[in-house]
Design a protein around this motif. Structure first.
Motif, PDB file in Angstrom:
ATOM      1  N   ALA A  24      38.301  46.592  43.663  1.00 11.21           N
ATOM      2  CA  ALA A  24      38.834  47.461  42.614  1.00 11.21           C
ATOM      3  C   ALA A  24      40.360  47.537  42.699  1.00 11.21           C
ATOM      4  CB  ALA A  24      38.222  48.858  42.719  1.00 11.21           C
ATOM      5  N   ALA A  25      40.891  47.667  43.916  1.00 14.37           N
ATOM      6  CA  ALA A  25      42.340  47.728  44.088  1.00 14.37           C
ATOM      7  C   ALA A  25      42.993  46.413  43.661  1.00 14.37           C
ATOM      8  CB  ALA A  25      42.678  48.044  45.543  1.00 14.37           C
ATOM      9  N   LEU A  26      42.411  45.295  44.084  1.00 11.30           N
ATOM     10  CA  LEU A  26      42.960  43.989  43.711  1.00 11.30           C
ATOM     11  C   LEU A  26      42.883  43.768  42.205  1.00 11.30           C
ATOM     12  CD1 LEU A  26      41.507  41.966  46.688  1.00 11.30           C
ATOM     13  CD2 LEU A  26      43.944  42.362  46.243  1.00 11.30           C
ATOM     14  N   SER A  27      41.805  44.198  41.580  1.00 15.17           N
ATOM     15  CA  SER A  27      41.679  44.077  40.125  1.00 15.17           C
ATOM     16  C   SER A  27      42.734  44.908  39.416  1.00 15.17           C
ATOM     17  CB  SER A  27      40.279  44.506  39.677  1.00 15.17           C
ATOM     18  OG  SER A  27      39.319  43.595  40.145  1.00 15.17           O
ATOM     19  N   ALA A  28      43.011  46.104  39.931  1.00 11.33           N
ATOM     20  CA  ALA A  28      44.040  46.956  39.338  1.00 11.33           C
ATOM     21  C   ALA A  28      45.422  46.317  39.474  1.00 11.33           C
ATOM     22  CB  ALA A  28      44.022  48.332  40.001  1.00 11.33           C
ATOM     23  N   ILE A  29      45.689  45.711  40.617  1.00  8.34           N
ATOM     24  CA  ILE A  29      46.966  45.028  40.825  1.00  8.34           C
ATOM     25  C   ILE A  29      47.096  43.856  39.850  1.00  8.34           C
ATOM     26  CG2 ILE A  29      48.316  43.632  42.440  1.00  8.34           C
ATOM     27  CD1 ILE A  29      46.978  45.396  44.694  1.00  8.34           C
ATOM     28  N   ALA A  30      46.033  43.056  39.745  1.00  5.06           N
ATOM     29  CA  ALA A  30      46.055  41.908  38.831  1.00  5.06           C
ATOM     30  C   ALA A  30      46.295  42.378  37.398  1.00  5.06           C
ATOM     31  CB  ALA A  30      44.743  41.131  38.933  1.00  5.06           C
ATOM     32  N   GLU A  31      45.605  43.422  36.993  1.00  6.03           N
ATOM     33  CA  GLU A  31      45.774  43.938  35.631  1.00  6.03           C
ATOM     34  C   GLU A  31      47.208  44.413  35.409  1.00  6.03           C
ATOM     35  OE1 GLU A  31      44.059  47.466  32.749  1.00  6.03           O
ATOM     36  OE2 GLU A  31      42.807  46.750  34.386  1.00  6.03           O
ATOM     37  N   ALA A  32      47.763  45.114  36.384  1.00  5.29           N
ATOM     38  CA  ALA A  32      49.136  45.606  36.259  1.00  5.29           C
ATOM     39  C   ALA A  32      50.134  44.453  36.170  1.00  5.29           C
ATOM     40  CB  ALA A  32      49.477  46.509  37.446  1.00  5.29           C
ATOM     41  N   GLU A  33      49.828  43.340  36.822  1.00  4.75           N
ATOM     42  CA  GLU A  33      50.700  42.166  36.787  1.00  4.75           C
ATOM     43  C   GLU A  33      50.411  41.264  35.596  1.00  4.75           C
ATOM     44  OE1 GLU A  33      50.794  40.056  40.495  1.00  4.75           O
ATOM     45  OE2 GLU A  33      51.491  41.808  41.605  1.00  4.75           O
ATOM     46  N   GLY A  34      49.359  41.578  34.857  1.00  7.44           N
ATOM     47  CA  GLY A  34      49.015  40.780  33.684  1.00  7.44           C
ATOM     48  C   GLY A  34      48.425  39.426  34.010  1.00  7.44           C
ATOM     49  N   VAL A  35      47.731  39.342  35.142  1.00 12.21           N
ATOM     50  CA  VAL A  35      47.106  38.083  35.552  1.00 12.21           C
ATOM     51  C   VAL A  35      45.623  38.319  35.821  1.00 12.21           C
ATOM     52  CG1 VAL A  35      49.238  37.179  36.553  1.00 12.21           C
ATOM     53  CG2 VAL A  35      47.615  38.391  38.023  1.00 12.21           C
ATOM     54  N   LEU A  36      44.870  37.232  35.836  1.00 11.91           N
ATOM     55  CA  LEU A  36      43.464  37.315  36.196  1.00 11.91           C
ATOM     56  C   LEU A  36      43.334  37.542  37.695  1.00 11.91           C
ATOM     57  CD1 LEU A  36      42.032  34.306  34.153  1.00 11.91           C
ATOM     58  CD2 LEU A  36      41.844  36.743  33.605  1.00 11.91           C
ATOM     59  N   LEU A  37      42.238  38.171  38.102  1.00 13.17           N
ATOM     60  CA  LEU A  37      41.967  38.373  39.520  1.00 13.17           C
ATOM     61  C   LEU A  37      41.985  37.040  40.261  1.00 13.17           C
ATOM     62  CD1 LEU A  37      41.225  40.130  41.939  1.00 13.17           C
ATOM     63  CD2 LEU A  37      38.818  39.954  41.213  1.00 13.17           C
ATOM     64  N   SER A  38      41.419  36.013  39.658  1.00 13.57           N
ATOM     65  CA  SER A  38      41.389  34.698  40.310  1.00 13.57           C
ATOM     66  C   SER A  38      42.795  34.165  40.559  1.00 13.57           C
ATOM     67  CB  SER A  38      40.577  33.700  39.489  1.00 13.57           C
ATOM     68  OG  SER A  38      41.119  33.564  38.191  1.00 13.57           O
TER      69      SER A  38
END
Length: 70
Positions: A24-38
């Motif tokens: 969940a934390a990594l997904s939030a970071i990815a979303e904030a950076e505008g990138v996919l989790l992958s």
């Protein structure tokens, strides 16, 4: 309980098991950076110290960012 996700890293498939809170934390970071989790996982994989397991690198990254994207 650990949650396992699969990614393609350096041309091969790998699975990483983390606690749901870290995903969940990594997904939030990815979303904030505008990138996919992958894409975020790929970047962390490329930048991790030699010998450090990917799961550990992901946890440390999530903790260092506080799950808020920076």
């Amino acid at each position: 309980m650990l949650e396992k996700l699969s990614f393609s890293l350096s041309g091969h498939r790998t699975s990483v098991a983390l606690e749901p809170e870290f995903w969940a934390a990594l997904s939030a970071i990815a979303e904030a950076e505008g990138v996919l989790l992958s894409a975020l996982v790929t970047r962390i994989d490329a930048e991790r110290a030699e010998g450090r397991p990917l799961a550990s690198a992901l946890r440390v990254f999530a903790l260092s960012r506080g799950g808020r994207g920076g």
